[in-house]
Structures are given as structure tokens and as C-alpha cells.
Write a protein that holds these residues in place. Structure first.
Motif, PDB file in Angstrom:
ATOM      1  N   LEU A 191       0.819  -1.212   0.000  1.00 17.36           N
ATOM      2  CA  LEU A 191       0.000   0.000   0.000  1.00 17.36           C
ATOM      3  C   LEU A 191       0.854   1.265   0.000  1.00 17.36           C
ATOM      4  N   GLU A 192       1.987   1.226   0.692  1.00 14.17           N
ATOM      5  CA  GLU A 192       2.890   2.377   0.678  1.00 14.17           C
ATOM      6  C   GLU A 192       3.429   2.624  -0.737  1.00 14.17           C
ATOM      7  N   GLU A 193       3.794   1.553  -1.442  1.00 11.54           N
ATOM      8  CA  GLU A 193       4.300   1.702  -2.813  1.00 11.54           C
ATOM      9  C   GLU A 193       3.210   2.207  -3.750  1.00 11.54           C
ATOM     10  N   ARG A 194       1.997   1.703  -3.619  1.00 13.74           N
ATOM     11  CA  ARG A 194       0.894   2.164  -4.468  1.00 13.74           C
ATOM     12  C   ARG A 194       0.544   3.624  -4.166  1.00 13.74           C
ATOM     13  N   LYS A 195       0.681   4.018  -2.923  1.00 14.41           N
ATOM     14  CA  LYS A 195       0.418   5.398  -2.548  1.00 14.41           C
ATOM     15  C   LYS A 195       1.372   6.349  -3.258  1.00 14.41           C
ATOM     16  N   GLU A 196       2.644   6.003  -3.295  1.00 24.01           N
ATOM     17  CA  GLU A 196       3.623   6.838  -3.993  1.00 24.01           C
ATOM     18  C   GLU A 196       3.376   6.839  -5.496  1.00 24.01           C
ATOM     19  N   THR A 197       3.014   5.682  -6.055  1.00 22.50           N
ATOM     20  CA  THR A 197       2.746   5.618  -7.496  1.00 22.50           C
ATOM     21  C   THR A 197       1.543   6.477  -7.871  1.00 22.50           C
ATOM     22  N   ARG A 198       0.488   6.417  -7.081  1.00 22.01           N
ATOM     23  CA  ARG A 198      -0.700   7.240  -7.349  1.00 22.01           C
ATOM     24  C   ARG A 198      -0.365   8.718  -7.262  1.00 22.01           C
ATOM     25  N   ARG A 199       0.484   9.090  -6.351  1.00 25.87           N
ATOM     26  CA  ARG A 199       0.871  10.493  -6.221  1.00 25.87           C
ATOM     27  C   ARG A 199       1.653  10.966  -7.444  1.00 25.87           C
ATOM     28  N   GLU A 200       2.526  10.129  -7.948  1.00 27.24           N
ATOM     29  CA  GLU A 200       3.291  10.509  -9.141  1.00 27.24           C
ATOM     30  C   GLU A 200       2.382  10.628 -10.364  1.00 27.24           C
ATOM     31  N   VAL A 201       1.453   9.685 -10.513  1.00 23.62           N
ATOM     32  CA  VAL A 201       0.529   9.747 -11.655  1.00 23.62           C
ATOM     33  C   VAL A 201      -0.349  10.990 -11.575  1.00 23.62           C
ATOM     34  N   ARG A 202      -0.829  11.312 -10.394  1.00 20.66           N
ATOM     35  CA  ARG A 202      -1.678  12.491 -10.229  1.00 20.66           C
ATOM     36  C   ARG A 202      -0.910  13.767 -10.537  1.00 20.66           C
ATOM     37  N   THR A 203       0.359  13.817 -10.183  1.00 21.14           N
ATOM     38  CA  THR A 203       1.176  14.994 -10.495  1.00 21.14           C
ATOM     39  C   THR A 203       1.403  15.130 -11.991  1.00 21.14           C
ATOM     40  N   GLN A 204       1.634  14.020 -12.675  1.00 22.28           N
ATOM     41  CA  GLN A 204       1.867  14.061 -14.114  1.00 22.28           C
ATOM     42  C   GLN A 204       0.624  14.493 -14.886  1.00 22.28           C
TER      43      GLN A 204
END
Length: 313
Positions: A235-248
Motif C-alpha cells: 500500500l505504501e508503494e501504491r500510494k507513492e505511485t498514485r501520487r506521481e501519476v496524479r502529479t503528471q
């Protein structure tokens, strides 16, 4: 003598009826006050905020009896807003009338109904946005929730106790939602049903995985600590991935909202340069059809941009 006795008997009966009437009114008022207090406490949540007196209680009671009212109540519960279906409906109708009058006075009479339709769409779009924002915030709290459950179960606590502990330690929305789960477990609901309703209120892949893990561990009766530890890391890894996608995708999302406002700004600028131009344009069928087609194309462009920018991680 008989007349005096009859008079005293009549006065006594009248006094007794008066006393009983006053006692009945006081009992009825106290019952209504306790009933309203209970309704306000249930509507106020799990002790997270003080109870407030609701507006439009009669309309709200009638609205909840309809299918539309029950669906609206579920949508409002998922958003976390302190609104009843009647309050939301009255606010939406007020916004519809207000925007209708403003559009009719600012642009032309033809734009009044269009503004009303936009107001209704914007009201329900706001609910969806608020619900999605609450889901995102809940997803961000899932790693901490998984960590608390893992520590509690490793310490030997039952899953019901671990969920109640997590409800007290976590902030909203996770704390509020887990408090609802804990309340349902306290009144006899099974863990499967309580967690299933939680997944229905705030649907997400991460929550479904967590709920499935807890349900399977509860059915099998085995330890859940190892699964929760691994799930916390995932869940921690998915949280960071979602944050990067949302920023892009932030620029694309802004573009989706800017495009419709450009059309409205063009109309206002046109009317500013040539006063009465919009009124003359919408006085005929061709002008009205062109305006409707333009708004439809703007709406289609908005939904297409939003669809292309939506990436499930």
C-alpha cells in the motif's frame, strides 16, 4: 346542598383534567425532545462533532421514504458531508433558481434553462468530487490502518478489538468509517457484512484487498499479521505511485476545466463588445441550435479529456 356538591365535583374534575392535560403536554414535549436528540446524535456521527438541529425535518422525512431520497442519503453518507437529503435538495433548488435568474439577466432568456441544467449537474458532480476526495484520503490512510491492525493482532487482540482501536487512533475519514464498522459489530453484524458495507461506501482496489485479507483470515481462523505486514508495504508503494501519476496528469485535468470556461468567457466578451448580440443571436431557431450544439461539444470535450486523463493504478 346538592348544588354545592355538584359545583365542587365539577371544579375538581376540571382541575384534574387540567393537571392531566399539562402532564400530557409535558410528557409529549419531553418525548419529542428525546427523539430529536437521538436523531441528531445519530446524524452527527460517532461522537466526532456536536449534534446540530436539522432543517426541513418534515421534507427530509418524506424524502427518505422515496427511492430517490434513499439513494441520495447513501451518496451523502459516502461524501462525509453533514447534510441531510432535504438540505441538499433545497440548496440545489436555490442554486438552480439563482443561476436561472442570473443567466437570464446577464446573457439572455434562452440561457436560463441551460444554467438550471448546469446547476443540477454541478450539484451532483460536487457530490461525486467530494466522495472521490474522501476515497483518496481514505486510501492514503490505508497503510497506517494496516500497520495498526497488524500490531494489534500481533499483540493477541481479536480483530473486532483491533478495528475499534484503529477507529479511535485514526483521523477522519478512516476513523469515522471504522467507527461505523465497530458500531455494526457491536450490535451483532458479522465482520463480513460490516467490512463489505465499508467497501461498498468507499470503493477502491486497495480497500477491497484489505477487506478480503481480513475476511479470509477471520473465516480461516489463522494469523493475519504476516499478510498485513506485506500489505502495508504494498500500500505504501501504491500510494507513492498514485501520487506521481496524479502529479503528471495535473495539467491535463486543469485543461478539462479551462476549456468550458473559455466558451462562457467568449459569450460574455461578445455581449460586452456588442450589447444585445447574444439576445439577438438566440432569438431565432438557428442561433439557439448553434448555442446548444456548442454547449454539447464543450461537454463532450470535457468528459473525453477527463476520461483520457483517468488512469487506474
Amino acid at each position: 346542598m346538592d348544588l354545592d356538591r355538584l359545583t365542587l365535583l365539577t371544579l375538581g374534575a376540571a382541575l384534574l383534567c387540567g393537571v392531566l392535560a399539562v402532564a400530557g403536554v409535558r410528557t409529549y414535549a419531553a418525548g419529542r425532545a428525546r427523539r430529536q436528540e437521538l436523531i441528531d446524535r445519530l446524524a452527527g456521527g460517532h461522537g466526532s462533532r456536536p449534534a446540530t438541529r436539522r432543517r426541513f425535518p418534515n421534507l427530509d422525512r418524506r424524502l427518505r421514504a422515496t427511492r430517490f431520497g434513499r439513494r441520495l442519503e447513501l451518496r451523502l453518507a459516502a461524501t462525509g458531508l453533514s447534510l441531510t437529503p432535504a438540505e441538499f435538495l433545497v440548496a440545489m433548488l436555490t442554486a438552480v433558481v439563482g443561476l436561472w435568474l442570473v443567466a437570464q439577466a446577464t446573457l439572455a432568456a434562452f440561457f436560463g434553462p441551460i444554467a438550471a441544467v448546469v446547476a443540477v449537474w454541478a450539484a451532483f458532480a460536487f457530490l461525486n468530487w467530494q466522495r472521490q476526495k474522501r476515497i483518496e484520503k481514505f486510501i492514503n490512510q490505508l497503510p497506517e490502518l494496516s500497520r495498526i491492525l497488524a500490531n494489534a493482532t500481533q499483540a493477541g487482540l481479536a480483530l473486532r478489538t483491533a478495528l475499534a482501536m484503529a477507529a479511535e487512533e485514526l483521523e477522519a475519514p478512516a476513523g469515522e468509517e471504522l467507527a461505523k464498522v465497530s458500531d455494526k459489530l457491536a450490535v451483532g453484524h458479522s465482520i463480513d457484512d460490516a467490512l463489505g458495507e465499508l467497501a461498498d461506501r468507499l470503493p477502491s482496489r486497495e480497500l477491497v484487498v484489505l477487506v478480503t485479507t481480513l475476511v479470509l483470515a477471520n473465516r480461516a481462523g489463522g494469523t493475519v499479521v504476516g499478510s498485513l505486514r506485506n500489505l502495508t508495504k504494498t500500500l505504501e508503494e501504491r500510494k507513492e505511485t498514485r501520487r506521481e501519476v496524479r502529479t503528471q496528469l495535473s495539467q491535463v485535468v486543469v485543461t478539462a476545466y479551462v476549456v468550458p470556461f473559455l466558451g462562457i468567457g467568449t459569450l460574455l466578451l461578445m455581449d460586452r463588445i456588442a450589447p444585445g448580440a447574444i439576445d439577438r443571436m438566440t432569438s431565432g431557431f438557428l442561433g439557439q441550435a448553434a448555442v446548444v450544439a456548442a454547449f454539447v461539444l464543450y461537454a463532450v470535450g470535457f468528459f473525453l479529456i477527463r476520461r483520457f486523463s483517468k488512469i487506474d493504478v
